[in-house]
Design an enzyme around this catalytic site. Sequence first.
Site, PDB file in Angstrom:
ATOM      1  N   ASN A 162       2.350   7.745  -3.345  1.00 12.72           N
ATOM      2  CA  ASN A 162       1.828   8.774  -4.619  1.00 12.72           C
ATOM      3  C   ASN A 162       0.727   9.459  -3.692  1.00 12.72           C
ATOM      4  O   ASN A 162       0.879  10.890  -4.358  1.00 12.72           O
ATOM      5  CB  ASN A 162       1.108   7.559  -5.412  1.00 12.72           C
ATOM      6  CG  ASN A 162       0.035   6.683  -4.776  1.00 12.72           C
ATOM      7  OD1 ASN A 162       0.443   6.445  -3.569  1.00 12.72           O
ATOM      8  ND2 ASN A 162      -1.274   6.456  -5.328  1.00 12.72           N
ATOM      9  N   GLU A 261      -5.795  -2.105  -0.143  1.00 13.51           N
ATOM     10  CA  GLU A 261      -6.036  -1.320  -1.305  1.00 13.51           C
ATOM     11  C   GLU A 261      -4.947  -1.281  -2.128  1.00 13.51           C
ATOM     12  O   GLU A 261      -3.851  -0.652  -1.919  1.00 13.51           O
ATOM     13  CB  GLU A 261      -6.771  -0.071  -0.751  1.00 13.51           C
ATOM     14  CG  GLU A 261      -7.502   0.850  -1.788  1.00 13.51           C
ATOM     15  CD  GLU A 261      -6.760   1.506  -2.703  1.00 13.51           C
ATOM     16  OE1 GLU A 261      -6.433   1.034  -3.920  1.00 13.51           O
ATOM     17  OE2 GLU A 261      -6.142   2.564  -2.524  1.00 13.51           O
ATOM     18  N   CYS A 295      -4.312   5.249  -7.757  1.00 13.61           N
ATOM     19  CA  CYS A 295      -4.559   3.886  -7.981  1.00 13.61           C
ATOM     20  C   CYS A 295      -5.763   3.894  -8.809  1.00 13.61           C
ATOM     21  O   CYS A 295      -6.010   2.995  -9.677  1.00 13.61           O
ATOM     22  CB  CYS A 295      -4.942   3.006  -6.587  1.00 13.61           C
ATOM     23  SG  CYS A 295      -6.297   3.702  -5.578  1.00 13.61           S
ATOM     24  N   GLU A 474     -12.630   0.392   3.099  1.00 12.39           N
ATOM     25  CA  GLU A 474     -12.503   1.282   4.140  1.00 12.39           C
ATOM     26  C   GLU A 474     -13.389   2.417   3.685  1.00 12.39           C
ATOM     27  O   GLU A 474     -13.793   2.665   2.771  1.00 12.39           O
ATOM     28  CB  GLU A 474     -10.988   1.753   4.409  1.00 12.39           C
ATOM     29  CG  GLU A 474     -10.247   0.572   4.665  1.00 12.39           C
ATOM     30  CD  GLU A 474      -8.582   1.110   5.159  1.00 12.39           C
ATOM     31  OE1 GLU A 474      -8.709   1.854   5.647  1.00 12.39           O
ATOM     32  OE2 GLU A 474      -7.774  -0.127   5.202  1.00 12.39           O
TER      33      GLU A 474
HETATM   34  N1  LIG Z   1      -2.183   2.847  -4.342  1.00 11.48           N
HETATM   35  C1  LIG Z   1      -1.674   1.910  -5.289  1.00 11.48           C
HETATM   36  O1  LIG Z   1      -2.315   1.510  -5.908  1.00 11.48           O
HETATM   37  C2  LIG Z   1      -0.325   1.924  -5.555  1.00 11.48           C
HETATM   38  C3  LIG Z   1       0.491   0.979  -6.594  1.00 11.48           C
HETATM   39  N2  LIG Z   1       1.625   0.961  -6.749  1.00 11.48           N
HETATM   40  C4  LIG Z   1       2.233   0.246  -7.578  1.00 11.48           C
HETATM   41  O2  LIG Z   1       3.231  -0.509  -7.342  1.00 11.48           O
HETATM   42  C5  LIG Z   1       4.363  -0.658  -8.152  1.00 11.48           C
HETATM   43  C6  LIG Z   1       5.809  -0.611  -7.178  1.00 11.48           C
HETATM   44  O3  LIG Z   1       5.684   0.610  -6.395  1.00 11.48           O
HETATM   45  P1  LIG Z   1       6.500   0.369  -4.713  1.00 11.48           P
HETATM   46  O4  LIG Z   1       6.909   1.518  -4.248  1.00 11.48           O
HETATM   47  O5  LIG Z   1       7.560  -0.540  -5.148  1.00 11.48           O
HETATM   48  O6  LIG Z   1       5.311  -0.293  -4.075  1.00 11.48           O
HETATM   49  P2  LIG Z   1       5.073  -1.316  -2.741  1.00 11.48           P
HETATM   50  O7  LIG Z   1       3.902  -1.679  -2.856  1.00 11.48           O
HETATM   51  O8  LIG Z   1       6.084  -2.271  -2.893  1.00 11.48           O
HETATM   52  O9  LIG Z   1       5.068  -0.261  -1.438  1.00 11.48           O
HETATM   53  C7  LIG Z   1       4.023   0.028  -0.800  1.00 11.48           C
HETATM   54  C8  LIG Z   1       4.569   0.248   0.646  1.00 11.48           C
HETATM   55  O10 LIG Z   1       4.800  -1.129   0.867  1.00 11.48           O
HETATM   56  C9  LIG Z   1       6.079  -1.246   1.601  1.00 11.48           C
HETATM   57  N3  LIG Z   1       6.751  -2.503   1.605  1.00 11.48           N
HETATM   58  C10 LIG Z   1       7.288  -2.984   0.247  1.00 11.48           C
HETATM   59  N4  LIG Z   1       7.611  -4.363   0.363  1.00 11.48           N
HETATM   60  C11 LIG Z   1       7.317  -4.513   1.623  1.00 11.48           C
HETATM   61  C12 LIG Z   1       7.276  -5.705   2.651  1.00 11.48           C
HETATM   62  N5  LIG Z   1       7.695  -6.835   2.119  1.00 11.48           N
HETATM   63  N6  LIG Z   1       6.707  -5.920   4.156  1.00 11.48           N
HETATM   64  C13 LIG Z   1       6.052  -4.783   4.385  1.00 11.48           C
HETATM   65  N7  LIG Z   1       6.274  -3.417   3.691  1.00 11.48           N
HETATM   66  C14 LIG Z   1       6.523  -3.669   2.384  1.00 11.48           C
HETATM   67  C15 LIG Z   1       6.881  -0.158   0.979  1.00 11.48           C
HETATM   68  O11 LIG Z   1       8.127   0.172   1.886  1.00 11.48           O
HETATM   69  C16 LIG Z   1       5.716   1.098   0.858  1.00 11.48           C
HETATM   70  O12 LIG Z   1       5.798   1.733   2.158  1.00 11.48           O
HETATM   71  C17 LIG Z   1       4.211   1.006  -8.672  1.00 11.48           C
HETATM   72  O13 LIG Z   1       4.883   0.836  -9.819  1.00 11.48           O
HETATM   73  C18 LIG Z   1       2.708   0.859  -8.925  1.00 11.48           C
HETATM   74  O14 LIG Z   1       2.167   0.051  -9.968  1.00 11.48           O
HETATM   75  C19 LIG Z   1       2.702   1.747  -5.757  1.00 11.48           C
HETATM   76  C20 LIG Z   1       2.073   2.528  -5.015  1.00 11.48           C
HETATM   77  C21 LIG Z   1       0.729   2.791  -4.580  1.00 11.48           C
HETATM   78  O1  LIG Z   2      -9.097   7.988  -0.400  1.00 18.30           O
HETATM   79  C1  LIG Z   2      -8.888   8.375  -1.879  1.00 18.30           C
HETATM   80  O2  LIG Z   2      -9.694   9.106  -2.021  1.00 18.30           O
HETATM   81  C2  LIG Z   2      -7.843   7.992  -2.642  1.00 18.30           C
HETATM   82  C3  LIG Z   2      -7.271   6.923  -2.735  1.00 18.30           C
HETATM   83  C4  LIG Z   2      -6.171   6.634  -3.634  1.00 18.30           C
HETATM   84  C5  LIG Z   2      -5.472   5.439  -3.355  1.00 18.30           C
HETATM   85  O3  LIG Z   2      -5.825   4.690  -2.517  1.00 18.30           O
HETATM   86  C6  LIG Z   2      -4.222   5.437  -4.384  1.00 18.30           C
HETATM   87  O4  LIG Z   2      -3.866   6.076  -5.201  1.00 18.30           O
HETATM   88  O5  LIG Z   2      -3.479   4.468  -3.878  1.00 18.30           O
END
Ligand SMILES: NC(=O)C1=CN([C@@H]2O[C@H](COP(=O)(O)OP(=O)(O)OC[C@H]3O[C@@H](n4cnc5c(N)ncnc54)[C@H](O)[C@@H]3O)[C@@H](O)[C@H]2O)C=CC1
Ligand SMILES: O=C(O)/C=C/C=C(\O)C(=O)O
Length: 493
Positions: A162, A261, A295, A474
Amino acid sequence: MTADTARWIRNFVDGQYVEPDENHSVRSFEKTDPATGLVVARVHEADEALVDRAVTGARSALGTWARTPVRERTAVLRRAADLIEERFEEFVAAEIADTGKPVTQARELDVARALANFRTFADVVAAAGQESFLTDLAGGRQALNYAVRKPLGVVAVIVPWNLPLLLLTWKVAPALACGNAVVVKPSEETPGTATLLAEVLRDAGLPAGAYNVVHGFGADSAGAYVTSHPGIDGVTFTGSSATGSHVMRTVAPRVRPVSFELGGKNAALVFGDADLDETLDGLTRSVFANTGQVCLCTERVYVHRSVFADVADGLAERARSLRLGRPLDEATTTGPLISQAHRDKVRGYFALAEQAGAKVLTGGGIPELGAELDGGSWIEPTLWTGLTNADRPVREEIFGPVAALIPFDTEDEAIALANDTDYGLAASVWTTDLRRGHRVAQAMDVGMAWVNTWFLRDLRSPFGGTGLSGIGREGGASSLHFYTEPTNVCVQL
Ligand SMILES: NC(=O)C1=CN([C@@H]2O[C@H](COP(=O)(O)OP(=O)(O)OC[C@H]3O[C@@H](n4cnc5c(N)ncnc54)[C@H](O)[C@@H]3O)[C@@H](O)[C@H]2O)C=CC1
Ligand SMILES: O=C(O)/C=C/C=C(\O)C(=O)O
């Protein structure tokens, strides 16, 4: 463009880009542009042997980098920031290719924050002292205790799609400043900026092996290979709560520290005395920024009944005025979602909201933006009323440009509704009553609470969440604590 003619995005291991095998026997995957759906690159997927080379290279780089004086380490970080500044538009282009986000956002938020991340953590580490205590002993003698902080070692940095550059540098800058070596696994959706950053760090004078990038997915791919590698000393991860929990189980047998996070289901609380214009501007950002894919974004808006209609009408009007369109158009305010799969997930919540009896104030569909963008993962900014905290769209993280507006009558009720969630990341409180602002913000069960603002960041302050939103903090000294291990020395005087 077809995958065959697209450019390669390569891994960066032990100070060098790794050329994909010419006969294409290596595993690789396509990178598509979320704005158009077209393939823009082919990514070389790291296999287990390449991940092993990255971890081994990182381990040997520690020999020099961990011993490099802080003054020199922080100089490398500052040079990296200067080089990103010199190549600013290249990073903007790479961020847009990764995500399809509007150029103004890539410039003002993502790449600007990469610079700030390197400069801030250079300052924080340069100014850091050591903890020490003088202990009074029986008989009038004393002991001196002081804690020497050492790098954690080889840190796995797993980041999402994101805010790929922002979140990557938010972790890599303090990790390197503290003398660690990193193995980065960017999201498979956004491999570009992490790869470009390798050039900058090399040119800034970072020793070979201190920064590695391995591309791939999670399970049975680079993500799992990195987190399960015995040479990893800790994992910093931003992403979904489900994947965080999986990573935790992976590192549990070796008892490695994690900093997580994770997701959020953040609330905004709008009181009857709020400054309406300021609140509507703030809510528009907090619900729709980055197409709701932050997030910290607000997905639940609790509004005092006395101003509910004004807030609902005003926010819907602002949502309708957002400009979806080509990323390079400076008038564009809102980009696509990251992928078709993510759009399917968000649309699934549109259907659930409808089933739960929601009234759609605005949005709820797929916009028509013309042939050039038809293959992209576009979605309309969407607002609902008529839902309650019992409904799935109000309980589960959607991660799109959507929010439910729900009325309340008393401050206690608003606090209870906001805290009625398994997540605990962020909240924002909108009121002109200063005492109420402090009181309600402190009552939020979250890591970060804002009053009359949202996503206003001081990078020295603690950042992270409780419950399903994560483990640890962090930012500033919290980053230094995660990326170092103290050895306490006690000297009897
Ligand atoms: N910062 C946040 O809060 C975020 C939340 N999301 C949420 O997660 C949902 C799914 O998105 P995804 O892209 O599937 O997120 P994800 O959490 O699965 O992916 C994040 C990272 O983790 C890696 N990853 C996935 N499975 C792993 C494993 N078993 N071991 C090590 N690394 C692994 C992915 O390749 C990517 O680099 C989204 O719809 C959203 O709701 C997604 C991205 C950021
Ligand atoms: O460090 C920030 O200012 C923002 C962080 C945002 C995320 O961690 C996220 O969208 O996952």
